[in-house]
Write a protein that holds these residues in place. Structure first.
Motif, PDB file in Angstrom:
ATOM      1  N   ARG A   1      50.731  68.083  32.975  1.00 19.01           N
ATOM      2  CA  ARG A   1      50.657  69.151  33.979  1.00 19.01           C
ATOM      3  C   ARG A   1      49.364  69.951  33.850  1.00 19.01           C
ATOM      4  O   ARG A   1      48.725  70.281  34.843  1.00 19.01           O
ATOM      5  N   ALA A   2      48.978  70.266  32.615  1.00 18.39           N
ATOM      6  CA  ALA A   2      47.748  71.028  32.383  1.00 18.39           C
ATOM      7  C   ALA A   2      46.526  70.215  32.825  1.00 18.39           C
ATOM      8  O   ALA A   2      45.595  70.766  33.416  1.00 18.39           O
ATOM      9  N   ALA A   3      46.543  68.921  32.570  1.00 17.07           N
ATOM     10  CA  ALA A   3      45.428  68.056  32.979  1.00 17.07           C
ATOM     11  C   ALA A   3      45.312  68.020  34.504  1.00 17.07           C
ATOM     12  O   ALA A   3      44.207  68.125  35.057  1.00 17.07           O
TER      13      ALA A   3
ATOM     14  N   LEU B   1      57.602  71.546  26.149  1.00 13.29           N
ATOM     15  CA  LEU B   1      56.208  71.104  26.219  1.00 13.29           C
ATOM     16  C   LEU B   1      56.028  69.612  26.514  1.00 13.29           C
ATOM     17  O   LEU B   1      54.889  69.157  26.615  1.00 13.29           O
ATOM     18  N   THR B   2      57.116  68.876  26.677  1.00 15.62           N
ATOM     19  CA  THR B   2      56.966  67.418  26.801  1.00 15.62           C
ATOM     20  C   THR B   2      56.057  66.996  27.950  1.00 15.62           C
ATOM     21  O   THR B   2      55.282  66.074  27.804  1.00 15.62           O
ATOM     22  N   GLY B   3      56.084  67.662  29.057  1.00 15.88           N
ATOM     23  CA  GLY B   3      55.213  67.284  30.176  1.00 15.88           C
ATOM     24  C   GLY B   3      53.983  68.172  30.326  1.00 15.88           C
ATOM     25  O   GLY B   3      53.178  67.985  31.246  1.00 15.88           O
TER      26      GLY B   3
ATOM     27  N   PRO C   1      53.946  69.144  20.791  1.00 18.01           N
ATOM     28  CA  PRO C   1      53.925  68.713  22.191  1.00 18.01           C
ATOM     29  C   PRO C   1      55.155  67.908  22.604  1.00 18.01           C
ATOM     30  O   PRO C   1      55.361  67.680  23.788  1.00 18.01           O
ATOM     31  N   GLN C   2      55.991  67.518  21.635  1.00 17.09           N
ATOM     32  CA  GLN C   2      57.192  66.738  21.941  1.00 17.09           C
ATOM     33  C   GLN C   2      58.419  67.618  22.148  1.00 17.09           C
ATOM     34  O   GLN C   2      59.461  67.128  22.583  1.00 17.09           O
TER      35      GLN C   2
ATOM     36  N   TYR D   1      44.679  67.790  26.047  1.00 12.73           N
ATOM     37  CA  TYR D   1      45.639  68.901  26.043  1.00 12.73           C
ATOM     38  C   TYR D   1      46.722  68.693  24.989  1.00 12.73           C
ATOM     39  O   TYR D   1      47.176  69.657  24.364  1.00 12.73           O
ATOM     40  N   HIS D   2      47.111  67.471  24.782  1.00  9.86           N
ATOM     41  CA  HIS D   2      48.081  67.153  23.721  1.00  9.86           C
ATOM     42  C   HIS D   2      47.508  67.594  22.377  1.00  9.86           C
ATOM     43  O   HIS D   2      48.193  68.250  21.572  1.00  9.86           O
ATOM     44  N   GLU D   3      46.244  67.266  22.128  1.00  9.51           N
ATOM     45  CA  GLU D   3      45.588  67.651  20.865  1.00  9.51           C
ATOM     46  C   GLU D   3      45.434  69.166  20.757  1.00  9.51           C
ATOM     47  O   GLU D   3      45.598  69.727  19.669  1.00  9.51           O
ATOM     48  N   ILE D   4      45.131  69.821  21.848  1.00 13.86           N
ATOM     49  CA  ILE D   4      45.007  71.281  21.822  1.00 13.86           C
ATOM     50  C   ILE D   4      46.327  71.902  21.395  1.00 13.86           C
ATOM     51  O   ILE D   4      46.361  72.787  20.527  1.00 13.86           O
ATOM     52  N   LEU D   5      47.429  71.437  21.972  1.00 12.84           N
ATOM     53  CA  LEU D   5      48.741  71.975  21.603  1.00 12.84           C
ATOM     54  C   LEU D   5      49.014  71.757  20.116  1.00 12.84           C
ATOM     55  O   LEU D   5      49.489  72.668  19.424  1.00 12.84           O
ATOM     56  N   GLU D   6      48.706  70.569  19.623  1.00  6.39           N
ATOM     57  CA  GLU D   6      48.896  70.292  18.193  1.00  6.39           C
ATOM     58  C   GLU D   6      48.034  71.207  17.337  1.00  6.39           C
ATOM     59  O   GLU D   6      48.502  71.749  16.321  1.00  6.39           O
ATOM     60  N   ASN D   7      46.782  71.402  17.733  1.00  5.01           N
ATOM     61  CA  ASN D   7      45.866  72.250  16.966  1.00  5.01           C
ATOM     62  C   ASN D   7      46.264  73.717  16.995  1.00  5.01           C
ATOM     63  O   ASN D   7      45.872  74.483  16.109  1.00  5.01           O
TER      64      ASN D   7
END
Length: 185
Positions: free
Chosen positions: A32-34, A26-28, A21-22, A10-16
């Motif tokens: 949360r999505a996972a 969006l930090t958590g 993500p920071q 999910y971190h990578e999805i947000l970046e893409n």
């Protein structure tokens, strides 16, 4: 289903998507999505035997048993978007009835997997048939699909209805009609 791997994905999805993500909002979010995805797909960790847990009871009843309006929440396997609706489930016992809550739990077990509605309907019917050895099983699902509403054709008022009829519900027009009439009331 590794929470750590899902979080990283999910971190990578947000970046893409071009997000950071920071940033504060969006930090958590990846964690949360996972956790949400694990919950939404927890049906993979369940089995029919575990769900039923011996809740079959001797009964002389050989008349139709219906559980109506079982709400369900699932994810379309094509877009990972929700579809939301209700299931109507019926069976005709042959010496045993299943605990009422078990019917809803069977619906949930299969709904909480990546699905298409047509397969979900069949899985519920076949599972109930295998557990109860009923004379017949009928399942109708009515659902609204976010993949039709939020994207693509964007049809807000469309709903999908699917049905599976096994045994007496398939063989007897009268039995099938009785079921369909009862779920409409």
């Amino acid at each position: 289903m590794s929470l750590e791997n899902l979080t990283r994905n999910y971190h990578e999805i947000l970046e893409n998507l071009g997000e950071n993500p920071q940033r504060e909002g969006l930090t958590g979010t990846p964690l949360r999505a996972a956790k949400a995805m694990q919950f939404l797909c927890h049906g993979y960790q369940q089995s029919l035997e575990e769900i039923v847990n011996g809740a079959l009871f001797e009964s002389d009843n050989d008349e139709m048993v219906i559980v109506k309006d079982i709400e369900l929440y699932s994810l379309c396997e094509h877009h990972l978007l929700p579809f939301i609706g209700k299931a109507h489930v019926a069976y005709i016992p042959t010496g045993k009835v299943i605990g009422l809550s078990k019917v809803a739990r069977i619906v949930d077990m299969f709904a909480r997997r990546l699905q298409i509605q047509e397969n979900l309907t069949r899985q519920i019917a076949e599972a109930l048939q295998s557990v109860t050895n009923a004379k017949g099983v009928a399942v109708v699902i009515e659902a609204k699909h976010m993949c039709m509403m939020m994207r693509g054709v964007e049809k807000q008022n469309s709903s999908m209805h699917s049905s599976v009829m096994l045994g007496a519900f398939r063989d007897s027009v009268n039995t099938r009609q009785e079921f369909l009439q009862l779920i409409r009331n």
